[in-house]
Design a protein around this motif. Structure first.
Motif, PDB file in Angstrom:
ATOM      1  N   ASP A  85       0.792  -1.199  -0.006  1.00  0.00           N
ATOM      2  CA  ASP A  85       0.027  -0.041  -0.078  1.00  0.00           C
ATOM      3  C   ASP A  85       0.845   1.222  -0.107  1.00  0.00           C
ATOM      4  OD1 ASP A  85      -2.473  -1.274  -0.031  1.00  0.00           O
ATOM      5  OD2 ASP A  85      -2.337  -1.520   2.190  1.00  0.00           O
ATOM      6  N   GLU A  86       1.734   1.165   0.849  1.00  0.00           N
ATOM      7  CA  GLU A  86       2.880   2.389   0.850  1.00  0.00           C
ATOM      8  C   GLU A  86       3.457   2.687  -0.267  1.00  0.00           C
ATOM      9  OE1 GLU A  86       4.646   5.734   2.423  1.00  0.00           O
ATOM     10  OE2 GLU A  86       3.264   4.759   3.131  1.00  0.00           O
ATOM     11  N   ARG A  87       4.293   1.414  -0.884  1.00  0.00           N
ATOM     12  CA  ARG A  87       4.813   1.853  -2.067  1.00  0.00           C
ATOM     13  C   ARG A  87       3.914   2.466  -3.499  1.00  0.00           C
ATOM     14  NH1 ARG A  87       6.976  -3.434  -0.914  1.00  0.00           N
ATOM     15  NH2 ARG A  87       5.648  -4.272  -2.136  1.00  0.00           N
ATOM     16  N   ARG A  88       2.654   1.910  -3.402  1.00  0.00           N
ATOM     17  CA  ARG A  88       1.539   2.382  -4.333  1.00  0.00           C
ATOM     18  C   ARG A  88       1.172   3.451  -4.271  1.00  0.00           C
ATOM     19  NH1 ARG A  88      -3.390  -1.132  -4.228  1.00  0.00           N
ATOM     20  NH2 ARG A  88      -2.150  -2.805  -4.786  1.00  0.00           N
ATOM     21  N   TYR A  89       0.945   4.157  -2.891  1.00  0.00           N
ATOM     22  CA  TYR A  89       0.546   5.554  -2.558  1.00  0.00           C
ATOM     23  C   TYR A  89       1.668   6.557  -2.890  1.00  0.00           C
ATOM     24  CZ  TYR A  89      -1.340   9.592  -0.404  1.00  0.00           C
ATOM     25  OH  TYR A  89      -1.819  10.734  -0.231  1.00  0.00           O
ATOM     26  N   ARG A  90       2.928   6.129  -2.698  1.00  0.00           N
ATOM     27  CA  ARG A  90       4.203   6.946  -2.996  1.00  0.00           C
ATOM     28  C   ARG A  90       4.121   7.263  -4.565  1.00  0.00           C
ATOM     29  NH1 ARG A  90       8.278   7.712   0.595  1.00  0.00           N
ATOM     30  NH2 ARG A  90       8.123   6.561   2.667  1.00  0.00           N
ATOM     31  N   ARG A  91       3.801   6.134  -5.184  1.00  0.00           N
ATOM     32  CA  ARG A  91       3.839   6.307  -6.679  1.00  0.00           C
ATOM     33  C   ARG A  91       2.850   7.425  -7.211  1.00  0.00           C
ATOM     34  NH1 ARG A  91       5.026   0.693  -6.743  1.00  0.00           N
ATOM     35  NH2 ARG A  91       2.831   0.331  -7.069  1.00  0.00           N
ATOM     36  N   ILE A  92       1.690   7.139  -6.403  1.00  0.00           N
ATOM     37  CA  ILE A  92       0.620   8.122  -6.822  1.00  0.00           C
ATOM     38  C   ILE A  92       0.915   9.572  -6.354  1.00  0.00           C
ATOM     39  CG2 ILE A  92      -1.835   8.855  -6.226  1.00  0.00           C
ATOM     40  CD1 ILE A  92      -2.481   5.814  -5.824  1.00  0.00           C
ATOM     41  N   LEU A  93       1.458   9.755  -5.173  1.00  0.00           N
ATOM     42  CA  LEU A  93       1.714  11.071  -4.840  1.00  0.00           C
ATOM     43  C   LEU A  93       2.841  11.521  -5.591  1.00  0.00           C
ATOM     44  CD1 LEU A  93       0.691  12.936  -2.761  1.00  0.00           C
ATOM     45  CD2 LEU A  93       2.327  12.171  -1.001  1.00  0.00           C
ATOM     46  N   GLY A  94       3.539  10.892  -5.898  1.00  0.00           N
ATOM     47  CA  GLY A  94       4.694  11.272  -6.837  1.00  0.00           C
ATOM     48  C   GLY A  94       4.610  11.832  -8.199  1.00  0.00           C
ATOM     49  N   ALA A  95       3.525  11.154  -8.681  1.00  0.00           N
ATOM     50  CA  ALA A  95       2.773  11.697 -10.030  1.00  0.00           C
ATOM     51  C   ALA A  95       2.277  12.727  -9.893  1.00  0.00           C
ATOM     52  CB  ALA A  95       2.136  10.560 -10.630  1.00  0.00           C
ATOM     53  N   VAL A  96       1.595  13.215  -8.806  1.00  0.00           N
ATOM     54  CA  VAL A  96       0.824  14.435  -8.437  1.00  0.00           C
ATOM     55  C   VAL A  96       1.936  15.306  -8.131  1.00  0.00           C
ATOM     56  CG1 VAL A  96      -0.670  15.586  -6.757  1.00  0.00           C
ATOM     57  CG2 VAL A  96      -1.257  13.213  -7.551  1.00  0.00           C
ATOM     58  N   SER A  97       2.826  15.230  -7.375  1.00  0.00           N
ATOM     59  CA  SER A  97       3.809  15.937  -7.254  1.00  0.00           C
ATOM     60  C   SER A  97       4.554  16.531  -8.483  1.00  0.00           C
ATOM     61  CB  SER A  97       4.822  15.573  -6.205  1.00  0.00           C
ATOM     62  OG  SER A  97       5.832  16.400  -5.747  1.00  0.00           O
TER      63      SER A  97
END
Length: 288
Positions: free
Chosen positions: A243-255
């Motif tokens: 879950d953490e890795r997936r959220y980091r990818r999502i937030l990275g794309a937003v950022s």
């Protein structure tokens, strides 16, 4: 995950120069207010006097369950004024919020004692706001340079002093803040009535049904991502390394997209709500 231990915080031997609202604008990511809003509410209300102050409040006009759009406006306006407003604007908004807070106090049958004017409660709320801002900034942009981080932290006292928190109550530096945070977070508990209230917020029960169906599941995922582990445990939430890795990818794309926007866009919606406040004051409209 971002570490919240004091060992990760550089201590400063001399107080750095104070930031100005104009400088703060360069480091504000307005989208964080949407990403972390409900998670931050859970942090704040995990302190039982704050939680029951909201749960038992008789001020219907301020209830997110009844007036979600208005509550969003007043909350984001408070953040906008605290971060970016002038001293006069902070005073005006404090006066308006105080009128709403005046009836918010425990009754004879309340399970805990509370008073919305209690500066200790406001210190905890301000600490949650600062922690959430610092956490999301680090996730989206990486750690601040140490001196800037210290200046930004000291400026963050405005999150509490815009109400009744005394300036001397704000921990002296980031090292002291994270000691306060770790010590007090460990004491926070969420009982069943407050948990049910949180579940309704997380599942968007205050919004139309189509909102719940389309966004409810992802909203719960995002809220879980941004809670400290102790409060996930209190809520009975699970969070895995996957879950953490997936959220980091999502937030990275937003950022990646967000950091390329002009400062005026990156600051939205806080600068928008500050403008709204100024219009309301100009025409004598209610601020809260």
């Amino acid at each position: 995950m971002t570490s919240t231990t004091s060992s990760c915080v550089d201590e400063q031997s001399t107080p750095p120069a104070a930031l100005t609202p104009a400088e703060v604008r360069l480091h504000i990511d307005g989208i964080a207010a949407f990403l972390g809003g409900v998670a931050n509410v859970i942090m704040q209300l995990s302190y039982p006097p704050v939680g029951y102050g909201v749960l038992e409040s008789t001020v219907d006009s301020g209830k997110v369950t009844l007036h979600p759009i208005k509550r969003l406006r007043t909350t984001l306006t408070y953040l906008a004024v605290a971060w970016l407003g002038t001293e006069e604007e902070r005073w005006a908004y404090r006066k308006a919020v105080n009128e709403s807070h005046r009836p918010v106090r425990s009754g004879p049958d309340s399970p805990v004692k509370y008073n919305a004017f209690d500066p200790e409660l406001q210190l905890w709320v301000a600490a949650c706001l600062y922690w959430g801002i610092d956490d999301l900034y680090t996730r989206m942009r990486g750690p601040m340079e140490p001196e800037l981080a210290e200046r930004f932290y000291r400026y963050g006292a405005r999150l509490g002093t815009t109400l009744q928190m005394r300036p001397d109550m704000w921990p002296a530096d980031r090292a002291a803040f994270y000691r306060y945070w770790d010590e007090n977070l460990a004491k926070r508990t969420i009982d069943e009535p407050v948990r049910r209230y949180f579940d309704d917020l997380i599942d968007l029960k205050m919004m139309p049904r189509w909102n719940q169906v389309l966004f409810g599941r992802f909203h719960r995922y995002g809220v879980t991502a941004l809670l400290p582990q102790h409060l996930r445990d209190e809520m009975g939430m699970t969070w895995t390394d996957r879950d953490e890795r997936r959220y980091r990818r999502i937030l990275g794309a937003v950022s990646t997209v967000w950091r390329r926007m002009p400062p005026a866009i990156r600051c939205m919606p806080l600068n928008t709500y500050l403008f709204d406040l100024r219009v309301r004051r100009r025409f004598g409209l209610p601020l809260v």
